[in-house]
Enzyme design. Structure first.
Site, mmCIF file in Angstrom:
data_model
loop_
_atom_site.group_PDB
_atom_site.id
_atom_site.type_symbol
_atom_site.label_atom_id
_atom_site.label_comp_id
_atom_site.label_asym_id
_atom_site.label_seq_id
_atom_site.Cartn_x
_atom_site.Cartn_y
_atom_site.Cartn_z
ATOM 1 N N HIS A 287 0.848 -1.186 0.000
ATOM 2 C CA HIS A 287 0.000 0.000 0.000
ATOM 3 C C HIS A 287 0.883 1.236 0.000
ATOM 4 O O HIS A 287 1.941 1.237 0.619
ATOM 5 C CB HIS A 287 -0.922 0.018 1.229
ATOM 6 N N ASP B 91 -7.932 -5.602 0.159
ATOM 7 C CA ASP B 91 -8.438 -6.360 -0.987
ATOM 8 C C ASP B 91 -8.031 -7.817 -0.975
ATOM 9 O O ASP B 91 -8.600 -8.622 -1.714
ATOM 10 C CB ASP B 91 -7.979 -5.697 -2.284
HETATM 11 N N1 CMC Z 1 4.105 -7.338 -4.986
HETATM 12 C C1 CMC Z 1 5.446 -7.342 -5.136
HETATM 13 N N2 CMC Z 1 6.233 -6.275 -4.957
HETATM 14 C C2 CMC Z 1 5.630 -5.122 -4.631
HETATM 15 C C3 CMC Z 1 4.240 -5.041 -4.432
HETATM 16 C C4 CMC Z 1 3.477 -6.203 -4.625
HETATM 17 N N3 CMC Z 1 2.151 -6.185 -4.451
HETATM 18 N N4 CMC Z 1 3.919 -3.768 -4.104
HETATM 19 C C5 CMC Z 1 5.063 -3.082 -4.080
HETATM 20 N N5 CMC Z 1 6.096 -3.902 -4.395
HETATM 21 C C6 CMC Z 1 7.530 -3.569 -4.405
HETATM 22 C C7 CMC Z 1 7.881 -2.711 -5.609
HETATM 23 O O1 CMC Z 1 8.286 -3.520 -6.696
HETATM 24 C C8 CMC Z 1 9.003 -1.885 -5.055
HETATM 25 O O2 CMC Z 1 10.180 -2.701 -5.012
HETATM 26 P P1 CMC Z 1 11.605 -2.075 -5.395
HETATM 27 O O3 CMC Z 1 11.809 -0.909 -4.466
HETATM 28 O O4 CMC Z 1 12.573 -3.173 -5.180
HETATM 29 O O5 CMC Z 1 11.500 -1.651 -6.833
HETATM 30 C C9 CMC Z 1 8.607 -1.641 -3.599
HETATM 31 O O6 CMC Z 1 7.769 -2.743 -3.260
HETATM 32 C C10 CMC Z 1 7.859 -0.334 -3.398
HETATM 33 O O7 CMC Z 1 6.728 -0.349 -4.240
HETATM 34 P P2 CMC Z 1 6.093 0.926 -4.948
HETATM 35 O O8 CMC Z 1 5.555 0.492 -6.284
HETATM 36 O O9 CMC Z 1 7.047 2.073 -4.903
HETATM 37 O O10 CMC Z 1 4.898 1.248 -3.983
HETATM 38 P P3 CMC Z 1 3.697 2.212 -4.298
HETATM 39 O O11 CMC Z 1 3.387 2.913 -3.039
HETATM 40 O O12 CMC Z 1 3.981 3.080 -5.491
HETATM 41 O O13 CMC Z 1 2.514 1.219 -4.726
HETATM 42 C C11 CMC Z 1 0.629 -0.203 -4.634
HETATM 43 C C12 CMC Z 1 1.476 0.838 -3.894
HETATM 44 C C13 CMC Z 1 -0.630 -0.496 -3.831
HETATM 45 C C14 CMC Z 1 0.217 0.366 -6.008
HETATM 46 C C15 CMC Z 1 1.475 -1.493 -4.815
HETATM 47 O O14 CMC Z 1 1.885 -1.991 -3.561
HETATM 48 C C16 CMC Z 1 0.714 -2.561 -5.604
HETATM 49 O O15 CMC Z 1 0.665 -2.494 -6.835
HETATM 50 N N6 CMC Z 1 0.100 -3.558 -4.886
HETATM 51 C C17 CMC Z 1 -0.666 -4.598 -5.552
HETATM 52 C C18 CMC Z 1 -2.021 -4.053 -5.952
HETATM 53 C C19 CMC Z 1 -2.955 -3.911 -4.761
HETATM 54 O O16 CMC Z 1 -3.122 -4.831 -3.969
HETATM 55 N N7 CMC Z 1 -3.617 -2.723 -4.699
HETATM 56 C C20 CMC Z 1 -4.648 -2.473 -3.686
HETATM 57 C C21 CMC Z 1 -4.280 -1.395 -2.730
HETATM 58 S S1 CMC Z 1 -5.412 -1.346 -1.338
HETATM 59 C C22 CMC Z 1 -6.930 -0.896 -2.014
HETATM 60 C C23 CMC Z 1 -6.949 0.510 -2.515
HETATM 61 O O17 CMC Z 1 -6.690 1.421 -1.726
HETATM 62 O O18 CMC Z 1 -7.243 0.698 -3.699
#
Ligand code: CMC
Length: 426
Positions: free
Chosen positions: A304, A361
């Site tokens: 998240h 989720d």
């Molecule tokens: N699986 C694997 N690796 C992940 C995941 C994941 N679900 N989420 C983040 N990472 C890794 C990402 O690759 C990065 O690694 P590195 O620094 O080595 O490149 C690190 O963790 C930081 O991730 P980020 O992309 O900078 O984090 P963000 O804050 O931009 O993204 C997120 C947040 C929710 C978009 C992301 O965690 C994600 O895509 N999760 C899966 C989708 C999901 O479950 N979304 C629902 C969120 S809760 C409901 C809502 O509020 O909508």
């Protein structure tokens, strides 16, 4: 209120930037003075930018705390009905018994949709994704409420909020019924909000003995509450941005639904189930985890932007998930698979180092599946529930002077060049 100032020096010039403190959370640095500096701020993904002041929801991502109008989410989910939470989001606090009765009655009055709206459904293919239908039909509501809607009029704004919250379950259920080729069910105003939604989803006109199930109703209501608001997330920010132009609020909510649909946001609950289908069995989990670590795929339902410890919504959801599965006597191998994924992810350094925990989720999909809601409806249910949050933010924005949302950019394209006639282009 400005407390003290930060100082920014660029090109030898010093700028005083007021620091503003809220009631909770990080203070902000007001960067309006950058306007004179010849620079813009650069913050892709709005990771450190607060474009608004708000009194609705507070999140402490480090502590895993979520407060709506000051009330902790677990207390709301375990003790209040979704519509009471919606009232609190709209009006600043939980309703008294009298206010509650009056608000619930108003919602009941507005559950039906204009009969002409049915025609919109017929324009969609039967296999259309229900989120595509929702973007269309909620946007279409703007055509039913436009000429006589004045967004500067408080009463008009208030009735808009009521209409939207009341009609979303009806439209959501209609989008499902359409995909099934079943007749639409009219709302039953002797049912409560969650009961009515489940009735419109699952009853048929032939089904004269439709029976409610209290465990399912309560779980559905909790799912609504847990998704009601989440401060300035992508879809809420979209609603605010669209609203900042003075656009029709129903069209603004349709924009929010579009933003919610993506798998990084509300579409994740559907993506979790698709991921579980793809993995298939527990034996395949290690191989899938390797794909996650090599960044080939994401572990859906994990991570998240704001919560870096745990998602408080996920905790309540997990308890509800256990209750529902037990009450329904379901022993789903998908659940076993989900639990295996959760265990590995919580122990694996890749996830620990990146603070990746199950989010709301991860569990909501499992509950919805157990209730019999098809996967394609998961994000629709999120949209239904988030409508109270979206419209509360829209109301908050309209209750005080605001500016059109208009970000800047860092341009990295071509510099000025001369036009070349088509015959001379190479
Ligand atoms: N699986 C694997 N690796 C992940 C995941 C994941 N679900 N989420 C983040 N990472 C890794 C990402 O690759 C990065 O690694 P590195 O620094 O080595 O490149 C690190 O963790 C930081 O991730 P980020 O992309 O900078 O984090 P963000 O804050 O931009 O993204 C997120 C947040 C929710 C978009 C992301 O965690 C994600 O895509 N999760 C899966 C989708 C999901 O479950 N979304 C629902 C969120 S809760 C409901 C809502 O509020 O909508």
């Amino acid at each position: 209120m400005a407390d003290t100032n930060a100082k920014l020096t660029v090109n030898g010039e010093e700028y005083e930037l007021p620091i503003i403190k809220g009631t909770l959370g990080r203070p902000v640095i007001d960067i309006a003075a950058l306007q004179e500096s010849g620079f813009w701020s650069y913050d892709p993904g709005f990771k450190v930018t607060a474009p608004v002041e708000s009194k609705i929801t507070y999140i402490d991502g480090g502590k895993g705390e979520l407060l709506h109008r000051g009330y902790p989410i677990d207390e709301l989910a375990n003790n209040a009905e979704y519509l009471e939470v919606a009232y609190a989001l709209l009006h600043g606090g939980l309703p008294t018994a009298e206010q509650k009765a009056e608000f619930f009655e108003k919602i009941r009055e507005h559950t039906p949709v204009h009969d002409q709206l049915r025609k919109f459904f017929e324009g969609f293919r039967r296999d259309a994704h229900p989120m595509a239908i929702m973007v269309g039909v909620v946007g279409a509501l703007s055509a039913f409420y436009h000429e006589d809607l004045d967004v500067s009029n408080e009463e008009h704004r208030e009735i808009t909020a009521i209409r939207l919250i009341a009609k979303m379950p009806t439209l959501a259920a209609m989008s499902y019924k359409y995909s099934q080729g079943e007749p639409f069910m009219y709302p039953r105003n002797d049912f409560n909000y969650a009961e009515n939604f489940l009735y419109m989803m699952f009853a048929t006109p032939a089904d004269v003995d439709y029976e409610k199930n209290d465990v399912i109703t309560r779980a559905m209501d909790k799912i609504f509450t847990l998704h009601a608001d989440h401060e300035q997330n992508a879809s809420t920010s979209t609603v605010r941005l669209a609203g900042s132009t003075g656009a029709n609020p129903y069209a603004c909510i349709a924009a929010g639904i579009a933003a919610l649909w993506g798998p990084s946001h509300g579409g994740a609950n559907e993506a979790v189930l698709e991921m579980l289908d793809e993995i298939g069995t527990v034996e395949n989990v290690p191989e899938f985890m390797e794909k996650v670590k090599s960044r080939e795929v994401k572990l859906m339902g994990f991570g998240h932007r704001v919560y870096k410890n745990f998602d408080p919504r996920a905790q309540v959801m997990k308890e509800t998930c256990d209750e529902v599965l037990e009450a329904l006597g379901i022993n789903d191998p998908k659940l076993e698979l989900a639990m295996a994924l959760e265990k590995i992810a919580l122990e694996d350094p890749f996830f620990i180092e990146r603070n990746l925990y199950p989010n709301v989720d991860f569990y909501s999909g499992i509950i919805l599946k157990a209730i019999g809601i098809p996967t394609s409806m998961f994000t629709v249910i999120f949209a239904l529930a988030r409508t109270s949050g979206w419209i509360s933010h829209w109301l908050e924005m309209h209750s005080a002077p605001f500016k059109i949302g208009r970000p800047r950019q860092l341009y990295t394209g071509e510099t000025r060049r001369d036009f070349v006639k088509v015959e001379d282009r190479k």
